[in-house]
Design a protein around this motif. Sequence first.
Motif, PDB file in Angstrom:
ATOM      1  N   PRO A  99       0.971  -3.208  -7.383  1.00  0.00           N
ATOM      2  CA  PRO A  99      -0.087  -2.206  -7.615  1.00  0.00           C
ATOM      3  C   PRO A  99      -1.399  -2.557  -6.913  1.00  0.00           C
ATOM      4  O   PRO A  99      -2.187  -1.666  -6.600  1.00  0.00           O
ATOM      5  CB  PRO A  99      -0.255  -2.231  -9.145  1.00  0.00           C
ATOM      6  N   ASP A 100      -1.630  -3.855  -6.626  1.00  0.00           N
ATOM      7  CA  ASP A 100      -2.870  -4.251  -5.952  1.00  0.00           C
ATOM      8  C   ASP A 100      -2.993  -3.621  -4.563  1.00  0.00           C
ATOM      9  O   ASP A 100      -4.075  -3.591  -3.990  1.00  0.00           O
ATOM     10  CB  ASP A 100      -2.943  -5.781  -5.796  1.00  0.00           C
ATOM     11  N   TYR A 101      -1.870  -3.188  -4.007  1.00  0.00           N
ATOM     12  CA  TYR A 101      -1.909  -2.687  -2.625  1.00  0.00           C
ATOM     13  C   TYR A 101      -1.851  -1.165  -2.561  1.00  0.00           C
ATOM     14  O   TYR A 101      -1.760  -0.588  -1.486  1.00  0.00           O
ATOM     15  CB  TYR A 101      -0.759  -3.312  -1.818  1.00  0.00           C
ATOM     16  N   LEU A 102      -1.907  -0.514  -3.741  1.00  0.00           N
ATOM     17  CA  LEU A 102      -1.771   0.939  -3.771  1.00  0.00           C
ATOM     18  C   LEU A 102      -2.881   1.635  -2.989  1.00  0.00           C
ATOM     19  O   LEU A 102      -2.637   2.540  -2.193  1.00  0.00           O
ATOM     20  CB  LEU A 102      -1.738   1.442  -5.220  1.00  0.00           C
ATOM     21  N   ASN A 103      -4.137   1.179  -3.207  1.00  0.00           N
ATOM     22  CA  ASN A 103      -5.251   1.842  -2.543  1.00  0.00           C
ATOM     23  C   ASN A 103      -5.136   1.794  -1.036  1.00  0.00           C
ATOM     24  O   ASN A 103      -5.321   2.794  -0.348  1.00  0.00           O
ATOM     25  CB  ASN A 103      -6.578   1.215  -2.977  1.00  0.00           C
ATOM     26  N   GLU A 104      -4.809   0.617  -0.558  1.00  0.00           N
ATOM     27  CA  GLU A 104      -4.661   0.443   0.888  1.00  0.00           C
ATOM     28  C   GLU A 104      -3.578   1.391   1.419  1.00  0.00           C
ATOM     29  O   GLU A 104      -3.749   2.032   2.459  1.00  0.00           O
ATOM     30  CB  GLU A 104      -4.299  -1.006   1.186  1.00  0.00           C
ATOM     31  N   ARG A 153       7.242   2.173  -8.127  1.00  0.00           N
ATOM     32  CA  ARG A 153       6.660   2.459  -9.448  1.00  0.00           C
ATOM     33  C   ARG A 153       5.197   2.062  -9.510  1.00  0.00           C
ATOM     34  O   ARG A 153       4.737   1.456 -10.477  1.00  0.00           O
ATOM     35  CB  ARG A 153       7.449   1.736 -10.536  1.00  0.00           C
ATOM     36  N   VAL A 154       4.468   2.390  -8.455  1.00  0.00           N
ATOM     37  CA  VAL A 154       3.051   2.036  -8.438  1.00  0.00           C
ATOM     38  C   VAL A 154       2.174   3.268  -8.600  1.00  0.00           C
ATOM     39  O   VAL A 154       0.963   3.182  -8.500  1.00  0.00           O
ATOM     40  CB  VAL A 154       2.659   1.335  -7.123  1.00  0.00           C
TER      41      VAL A 154
END
Lengths: 735, 190, 100
Positions: A605-610, A718-719
Amino acid sequence: MTPASELTGWLFDLYADPQDGVTLWLLGDDGRRHRLRQAFPITFYAAGPPARLRELCRFLKSQPVPVELAREERRRDLFQPSRQPLLAVRVLLASDQPRLFRQVARRFPDLTYYDADVHLSLRHAAVYGTFPLARCRVQAGPDGTVTALEVLDSPWDLDPPRPELRILEMEPDVDPARGEPAALELRSGRLRYRLPLRPARPLLVNLRAILQRLDPDLLLTNRGDTWLLPLLLDLSEEHDLPLPLNRAPGRGVARRGERSYFSYGRIVYRGSQVMLFGRWHIDRANAMMWNDYALEGVLESARVTSLPVQEAARLSPGTGISSMQIRQALVQGVLVPWRKQQSEQPKTALQLIESDQGGMVYQPLIGVYSSVGALDFISMYPSIMVRCNISPETVPLRHVEPSDADPGLVPRTLAPLLEKRVALKHRLAGMPGWDPRRATDKARSSAQKWLLVTCFGYLGYKNARFGQIEAHEAVTAYGREALMRAKEAAEDHGFTVLHMYVDGLWLHRPGASQPADFEPVLMDILERTGLPVSLDGIYKWVAFLPSRVDERTPVPNRYFGAFQDGSIKVRGLACRRHDSPAWVGSLQMRLIEIFAKAGSAEELPDYLNEALNSLHRDLTALSEGRVPLEELLVTQRLSRALDRYTSPSPAARAALQLRQVTGREMRPGQKVRFLFTRGEPGVHAWDLPEPPDPRQIDRERYRELALRAAREVLEGLRVLPPEPTLLPLEKYTRR
Amino acid sequence: MNELALPIEPQLLVVVAPHAARDQMLELAATLAVRGPLRVVDAGNQFNAYPVARAVRRHTARMRAALENIRLARGFTCYQVLAMLEQLQPSSQPTLVFDLLATFYDEDVPLPQSLELLDQVLPHLSALSKAGPVVVSARPPGTVVAERLPLLQKLLDGADAVYPLLPPEALQAARRLPAPRQLGLPLDPD
Amino acid sequence: MGRTLPSITQTFMQEEQAFARFRRALRRSDQLVLDDLFASARSHLAAAAYAAHALPMETFLLAMLLEEHKEVTRLRSLVEELLEKTGKTGEADESDDAGE
């Protein structure tokens, strides 16, 4: 040439010749190309009632073709329980045999024939051990007649010495499918030529001079089979200016027409072919798998199959492995049936239900996982054939097991290839990235892989000379058995089996993150199955996706993940589908690459924004018209003839468009490239002379395709955040 | 007509229908299997054993035994089909041949050769039908191989009885058979 | 060589299709439950193929039952966990239920 001189060099080409018997071309160590001749009578056999064989004898004696007839009893038909008396027909001049045999088969259709249509190269290989680019020592008389021939190396050598080949590359300046070429571009080493196609006379004169001066070994063309060489040959005839495409003077080239045929359940299109004598012609556009393995792979398949290089370059599935089996049969004195008649042994309906099954395909556990090892059985089906000795004459029992019995024809054929592949794989694994041998080893390895992959299908192929349903079924049965034993071993070692797919397993155990964690289970599987198995890699995370139609339903072989070494593996997603536009594929791949930076499933999930920003940039580029049209191209195969579509697919509509505008007819199996456009007919064929109007592009459709590809990744991982409307791209979660 | 009568007498019955009457033939195999042993030659990759098992199960609880009564072999080329029929010994057991002509319609084999091979097949069928009932199913050739209709005619000419699962007039046409193009025989769509 | 029997996935779809009339006559809410049952059996297609049963539907029914029982087991342990948290015992609860 001095009397009875000795030559060493590489065997370059070999074919039947009405004057020579067999013509051999040798690339001499002296740098010269030697044309040699060799007497090489060839034999075929007939079996049947004695009276009919006597009639055949009389017929053959009445023919002008010189033959020697004899009785033969040592050779064996693998599909017959006992040896039978045969009439051996020895044809003194190889070039006479095909025609003579056609006559015989027509007059005596009731007889059974063997060794009747075997490729000359394979016959020669069986007698002398020859193969393309074999190192040879030859004794030859003053007129080039070979008196002794010795092969100095073997097709199984890992590092064969390679001759310097003179290569002339030749291609039109414009792809003839897309436009009208104006010139030919030629390259050889540092030389560059550009020859205008019109007027024809200077073109032919210049080309002739270049061919004579360079005397290339290999003509490497683009569209040479289907367009360039036929054109040059037509022009040469029209203007009565002979063109020395062949190295051998006084011979025509060999041409084969185009056709569509079924192979492995789908329709395949093969373009026409032009092959030369004493020189090779390879058309990059028509060569099987050229993009994967290039010249090095072609040479490797020629070496291991003994087929001429020009044929190896155009190999159809099954032909390679069939050639290896035929060569092995000739060596062992096993008869090669002309028509396969052997059929299935009767079984009961219950036995049919038990045996008529494919490979083991497990439904994966949908979700995202860390600590996952991917295990592979190395060349599973060929390994089973070799280890379990599966061959027509070994009559597979209902349940096969690894065995040390005297190997049959099929295992004997496969074993050296399998060994060579494993050796090459081991060498590649230990080779540093800068090693110059890496590229060639990889090309050769993929050529071998292709041969081995086709060998299993070939065993069950209806026309396979040494194929057999029972053998085919025994292989899949042991394949399923091996996967069952592997599953049991894995569970005994505390692993969860996430997925199994024919020859691969995905094992998960919390905390298993080092190769050493998988070592014991690998050893155990090897012990229980007798088949070599390797750890393909350990995933940082891997996601198994549900069906695209029903999210409750797991589907096999649809997953993506990132290995610990950073490499990515994707199956069954848009970027792997051949009909996805390049833009959609690379957009999806970029998303996966962003998530591949995550160390484990928890970090995803830490990479979702990118990822969302990346998607946003791509969609903006689309709406602002900054995506090159080439990247929006869709390529699809025509599944049938155009007038047989009831509701034409986009590909069929594009092909219809092409036919209307250019009159060009596309055949089933051929690929059509097109863009989605607004309004009717909804497509624009890429090969139309008029370029498409960029404003007509159906951006909404491409946007849909992009969002669908993004969803595959984001939902698979599932992010997705719980409140989709907060996203910058509100639309993509709406279905 | 959707049902095939149970063949008991030694004779050669030919069933002509689209898809070579696959479903009816499977049903027939099941019915016969409940009564005793039979032989099946599958020349068109048609023997789907699941519907057979279901049909057998409707007749008897001893499903496995009935399925063991069916002995079948599959042929995937016309050479194999010929070899299989050559190897079958005459017997009073019923013999079912599924989709006999499928491999003979294969374009890889030139038509004259297919006709020649069929000429070799027919005496075997007729010899088998002297000892026990033989039911052969066949389909009309597909539109792409319409010129192969003479194969079907040859088969029909040798039959003791023909089950017209096709419209009768189409079958009549097939038996007279001037030239394939003039026939009203519906060709198989696939 | 083409296989003669349909693949397990095709077989499964044919069996599901065979109940189309049954499904049609169900209430919409029950149709969805039926779909769920079939969907749950799909996770065991590989095992059904390996079983090579002459009547595959029997294997599919067993697969549905298996998934149902898994769900029952999961719910049971969930209930037991909840009961433990609230300090009640299973037996007392059952008698409470019976009383309602």
